[in-house]
Design an enzyme around this catalytic site. Structure first.
Site, PDB file in Angstrom:
ATOM      1  N   THR A 153      19.280  33.115 130.059  1.00 42.64           N
ATOM      2  CA  THR A 153      19.109  34.524 129.782  1.00 42.64           C
ATOM      3  C   THR A 153      20.001  35.249 130.377  1.00 42.64           C
ATOM      4  O   THR A 153      20.275  36.504 129.754  1.00 42.64           O
ATOM      5  CB  THR A 153      17.754  34.783 130.353  1.00 42.64           C
ATOM      6  OG1 THR A 153      16.635  33.930 129.678  1.00 42.64           O
ATOM      7  CG2 THR A 153      17.382  36.248 130.377  1.00 42.64           C
ATOM      8  N   ASP A 162      14.995  28.040 132.965  1.00 44.84           N
ATOM      9  CA  ASP A 162      13.867  27.116 132.605  1.00 44.84           C
ATOM     10  C   ASP A 162      13.979  25.744 133.312  1.00 44.84           C
ATOM     11  O   ASP A 162      13.240  25.261 133.866  1.00 44.84           O
ATOM     12  CB  ASP A 162      13.736  27.037 131.348  1.00 44.84           C
ATOM     13  CG  ASP A 162      12.983  28.266 130.708  1.00 44.84           C
ATOM     14  OD1 ASP A 162      12.179  29.024 131.605  1.00 44.84           O
ATOM     15  OD2 ASP A 162      13.012  28.510 129.524  1.00 44.84           O
TER      16      ASP A 162
HETATM   17  C1  SIN Z   1      15.774  32.020 131.192  1.00 48.49           C
HETATM   18  O1  SIN Z   1      17.166  31.613 131.585  1.00 48.49           O
HETATM   19  O2  SIN Z   1      15.079  32.691 131.891  1.00 48.49           O
HETATM   20  C2  SIN Z   1      15.330  31.337 129.829  1.00 48.49           C
HETATM   21  C3  SIN Z   1      16.248  30.831 129.196  1.00 48.49           C
HETATM   22  C4  SIN Z   1      16.895  29.398 129.794  1.00 48.49           C
HETATM   23  O3  SIN Z   1      16.436  28.760 130.703  1.00 48.49           O
HETATM   24  O4  SIN Z   1      18.118  29.231 129.342  1.00 48.49           O
END
Ligand code: SIN
Length: 322
Positions: free
Chosen positions: A16, A99
């Site tokens: 993200t 994640d």
């Molecule tokens: C995030 O980074 O919060 C969710 C997406 C990911 O883990 O790449």
């Protein structure tokens, strides 16, 4: 920090922190892993000053970390290993999705000799958000990586510093999404300074030979799955996995490592058939306290199921190598 070391390395893997949405107010409908690591760094004034020397950025992967796989883990660990061996490098920052950050951190902890800091960071809001958390997290990660005496694999998010063994994502939305459980955080980053709550983690790799084994052309990673005990659990899934040739099972048990009787029977059958079985608690905090006569080995470190699975992968690999 090594005396005279002038290089800071940033390895991008996506997440993200590198995500984009078409609407700045949209914090969930974005696509992770879109912005290149070089561009991410360019958006944070002051990084070069904190780094205090040359800044080297590499795009190791560009993915949503829910799709993390062994190939990326191996590449990432190899790039870390190569940079750690460079006397000019003071530390490594890894941008990662939230994640599976804790799994990657634990994998790196098990395989790297990290006498310099390897700092994972991330974001809960995409780069296009009205108030993205990535830039401050990056700045904080640089501050950690530039701290004299820092070592080991750690993670920093929302101003909190966590060790690889303890860090867990505990919230799906909040910016402060990580926690270190009973141990508490390793420290905090405040205005570019690290305040430690306890000493830096061990630097020595738990499995020093593992990266060489995994780099062998014919190397196949062991197959390890996570299963959970719950009301109405049966042994069917375990039996199917054993029939399918599984190598290991990380079990998220209830309470202090207790198991539904039907699942327990299947796990004992699996273990008797040569599958390596390890039991942790599905409780968010604490660890399993083993009881005399337990037939299945407990996760006394309180790693939780997903990290226990990573440990089991390495344990099986080491056993294969004798
Ligand atoms: C995030 O980074 O919060 C969710 C997406 C990911 O883990 O790449």
């Amino acid at each position: 920090m090594q005396v005279g070391a002038r290089k800071m390395v940033v390895l991008g893997t996506g997440g993200t922190i590198a995500g984009t949405a078409s609407d700045g107010a949209d914090n969930i409908g974005y696509k992770a892993g879109q912005v290149g690591v070089q561009q991410l760094l360019g958006a944070v004034p002051g990084l070069a000053r904190v780094a205090g020397g040359e800044l080297v950025a590499e795009q190791v992967a560009q993915l949503d970390s829910k799709d993390m796989d062994f190939g990326v883990w191996l590449r990432l660990a190899q790039r870390c290993q190569a940079h750690l061996a460079d006397p000019q490098v003071q530390g490594i920052v890894i941008t990662h999705g939230t994640d599976t950050l804790e799994e990657t951190a634990w994998f790196l902890r098990l395989v790297l000799e990290a006498s310099k800091p390897v700092v994972l960071t991330c974001a809960m809001r995409p780069a296009t958000a009205l108030a993205p958390d990535g830039p401050q997290n990056l700045l904080d990660a640089f501050a950690v990586a530039a701290t004299p005496g820092a070592r080991g694999v750690v993670a920093v998010a929302a101003g909190v510093l966590h060790g690889a063994a303890q860090v867990r994502k505990v919230h799906p939305y909040r910016v402060d999404a990580f926690d270190s459980g009973d141990a508490g955080p390793l420290g905090w980053v405040e205005e570019g300074r690290v305040r430690l709550a306890r000493d830096w983690p061990d630097a020595a790799a738990v499995y020093p030979g593992a990266l060489a084994w995994l780099a062998e052309p014919a190397a196949a990673w062991p197959r390890v799955e996570v299963v959970m005990s719950h009301a109405g659990a049966s042994g069917r899934l375990v039996d199917l996995l054993v029939a399918d040739g599984i190598d290991g099972l990380a079990v998220a048990a209830t309470g202090n490592g207790t198991l539904h009787q039907d699942l327990e029977a299947a796990l004992l059958r699996a273990q008797a058939a040569g599958v390596r079985v390890r039991v942790t608690s599905r409780c968010a905090l604490g660890r399993v306290l083993p009881r005399p006569g337990d037939a299945l080995v407990a996760d006394e470190a309180g790693l939780g199921a997903v990290k226990l699975r990573v440990s089991l992968l390495l344990e099986l690999l080491a056993a294969r190598k004798g």
